[in-house]
Design an enzyme around this catalytic site. Structure first.
Site, PDB file in Angstrom:
ATOM      1  N   GLY A   1      24.234  83.743  58.483  1.00 13.58           N
ATOM      2  CA  GLY A   1      24.304  85.155  59.146  1.00 13.58           C
ATOM      3  C   GLY A   1      25.712  85.092  60.227  1.00 13.58           C
TER       4      GLY A   1
ATOM      5  N   MET B   1      21.102  88.462  49.974  1.00 14.00           N
ATOM      6  CA  MET B   1      21.158  87.912  48.720  1.00 14.00           C
ATOM      7  C   MET B   1      19.872  88.322  47.652  1.00 14.00           C
ATOM      8  SD  MET B   1      24.090  86.494  49.124  1.00 14.00           S
ATOM      9  CE  MET B   1      24.650  85.576  47.659  1.00 14.00           C
TER      10      MET B   1
ATOM     11  N   LEU C   1      18.968  95.312  46.182  1.00 11.58           N
ATOM     12  CA  LEU C   1      17.828  96.428  46.878  1.00 11.58           C
ATOM     13  C   LEU C   1      17.480  97.520  45.785  1.00 11.58           C
ATOM     14  CD1 LEU C   1      19.805  96.577  50.037  1.00 11.58           C
ATOM     15  CD2 LEU C   1      17.311  96.234  49.880  1.00 11.58           C
TER      16      LEU C   1
ATOM     17  N   ASN D   1      28.366  96.725  52.431  1.00 11.51           N
ATOM     18  CA  ASN D   1      28.370  95.153  52.053  1.00 11.51           C
ATOM     19  C   ASN D   1      29.686  94.572  52.310  1.00 11.51           C
ATOM     20  OD1 ASN D   1      26.950  92.800  51.161  1.00 11.51           O
ATOM     21  ND2 ASN D   1      27.839  93.535  48.935  1.00 11.51           N
TER      22      ASN D   1
ATOM     23  N   HIS E   1      31.652  91.472  50.208  1.00  4.64           N
ATOM     24  CA  HIS E   1      31.414  90.586  49.218  1.00  4.64           C
ATOM     25  C   HIS E   1      32.873  89.669  49.202  1.00  4.64           C
ATOM     26  CE1 HIS E   1      30.292  89.369  45.289  1.00  4.64           C
ATOM     27  NE2 HIS E   1      31.637  89.556  44.728  1.00  4.64           N
TER      28      HIS E   1
ATOM     29  N   ASP F   1      27.734  94.878  43.221  1.00  4.13           N
ATOM     30  CA  ASP F   1      28.990  94.826  43.655  1.00  4.13           C
ATOM     31  C   ASP F   1      29.911  96.055  43.161  1.00  4.13           C
ATOM     32  OD1 ASP F   1      28.178  92.662  45.157  1.00  4.13           O
ATOM     33  OD2 ASP F   1      28.504  91.208  43.288  1.00  4.13           O
TER      34      ASP F   1
ATOM     35  N   GLU G   1      36.589  87.547  56.682  1.00  9.06           N
ATOM     36  CA  GLU G   1      35.519  88.399  56.560  1.00  9.06           C
ATOM     37  C   GLU G   1      34.788  88.897  57.845  1.00  9.06           C
ATOM     38  OE1 GLU G   1      32.328  87.142  54.038  1.00  9.06           O
ATOM     39  OE2 GLU G   1      33.413  85.806  52.907  1.00  9.06           O
TER      40      GLU G   1
HETATM   41  C1  GAR Z   1      29.486  85.613  52.889  1.00  6.27           C
HETATM   42  O1  GAR Z   1      30.636  84.900  52.431  1.00  6.27           O
HETATM   43  C2  GAR Z   1      29.279  86.808  52.218  1.00  6.27           C
HETATM   44  O2  GAR Z   1      30.610  87.573  51.921  1.00  6.27           O
HETATM   45  C3  GAR Z   1      28.621  86.417  51.123  1.00  6.27           C
HETATM   46  O3  GAR Z   1      27.541  85.609  51.344  1.00  6.27           O
HETATM   47  C4  GAR Z   1      28.174  84.938  52.591  1.00  6.27           C
HETATM   48  C5  GAR Z   1      27.205  85.070  53.616  1.00  6.27           C
HETATM   49  O4  GAR Z   1      27.583  84.342  54.841  1.00  6.27           O
HETATM   50  N1  GAR Z   1      28.010  87.799  50.267  1.00  6.27           N
HETATM   51  C6  GAR Z   1      27.776  87.944  49.232  1.00  6.27           C
HETATM   52  O5  GAR Z   1      28.210  86.800  48.280  1.00  6.27           O
HETATM   53  C7  GAR Z   1      27.116  89.018  48.773  1.00  6.27           C
HETATM   54  N2  GAR Z   1      27.297  89.262  47.164  1.00  6.27           N
HETATM   55  P1  GAR Z   1      27.039  84.528  56.239  1.00  6.27           P
HETATM   56  O6  GAR Z   1      25.470  84.604  56.206  1.00  6.27           O
HETATM   57  O7  GAR Z   1      27.504  83.507  57.057  1.00  6.27           O
HETATM   58  O8  GAR Z   1      27.481  85.862  56.468  1.00  6.27           O
END
Ligand code: GAR
Length: 196
Positions: A15, A93, A96, A110, A112, A148, A177
């Site tokens: 999160g 993850m 939907l 989202n 990615h 994606d 991010e």
């Molecule tokens: C993040 O790096 C996000 O970009 C990725 O999962 C991680 C979650 O980290 N998302 C994906 O891979 C979606 N396909 P977080 O829970 O610390 O935000």
């Protein structure tokens, strides 16, 4: 002054992107407020942070419902109860249902960890390293039923450095991010509020 847009966040784990959005939303001039956090896993670490912030949280597990469509309908009911106007996927993850993405089309975004359209799916950092990329990054995009895919809202780039491992590269991308997601969300909300 325009009221802050009501945003819900869906997570599955750590999160940290949710935390970045929550912290950004605490600035008076940020155009969004976070109205709740949903997880598909009861043990998602991010739920702890959300609770410490006094945010409403809810957990929807596939195994509690007959199928994915019923699970997603329950999530929609919760989002409507919170009067959410936007939904941010932040490390959510689970794919939907098409019904869900249609219900939230244009208001469902989202993040990615790759420069889409490169490296859809999982293990993006490892695959970027194996391909010998010299740069990598992250993308905030609108969500459509195909995984994606969907229009790109914003991207941030980082260099791939000699000796990088998937973890060192992931950490460099994650820093971006945490900046990109709040900026991109603010941008699409402000665009939606500006007169045509
Ligand atoms: C993040 O790096 C996000 O970009 C990725 O999962 C991680 C979650 O980290 N998302 C994906 O891979 C979606 N396909 P977080 O829970 O610390 O935000």
């Amino acid at each position: 002054m325009t009221a802050k847009a009501r945003v819900a966040i869906l997570i599955s784990g750590r999160g940290s992107n949710m935390e970045a959005l929550v912290r950004a939303s605490q600035a008076a001039d940020y155009p969004a407020q976070i109205v709740g956090v949903i997880s598909n896993r009861p043990d998602a670490k991010g739920l702890d942070f959300a609770r410490t912030q006094g945010l409403p949280t809810a957990v929807f597990q596939l195994k509690s419902y007959p199928d994915k469509v019923a699970t997603d309908a329950a999530i929609v009911s919760q989002l409507e109860a919170w009067r959410a106007e936007w939904v941010c996927l932040a490390g959510f993850m689970r794919v939907l249902s098409a019904d869900f993405t249609r219900r939230w089309w244009g208001r469902l975004i989202n993040i990615h960890p790759s420069l889409l359209p490169k490296y859809k799916g999982l293990d993006t950092h490892l695959r970027a390293l194996e391909a010998g990329e010299t740069e990598h990054g992250c993308t905030v995009h609108h969500v459509v039923p195909e995984i994606d895919e969907g229009p790109v809202i914003a991207q941030a780039r980082v260099p791939v450095l000699p000796g990088d491992t998937p973890d060192t590269l992931a950490n460099r991308v994650l820093i971006e991010e945490h900046k990109l997601y709040p900026e991109a969300l603010a941008m699409v909300i402000r665009e939606s509020q500006s007169p045509r």
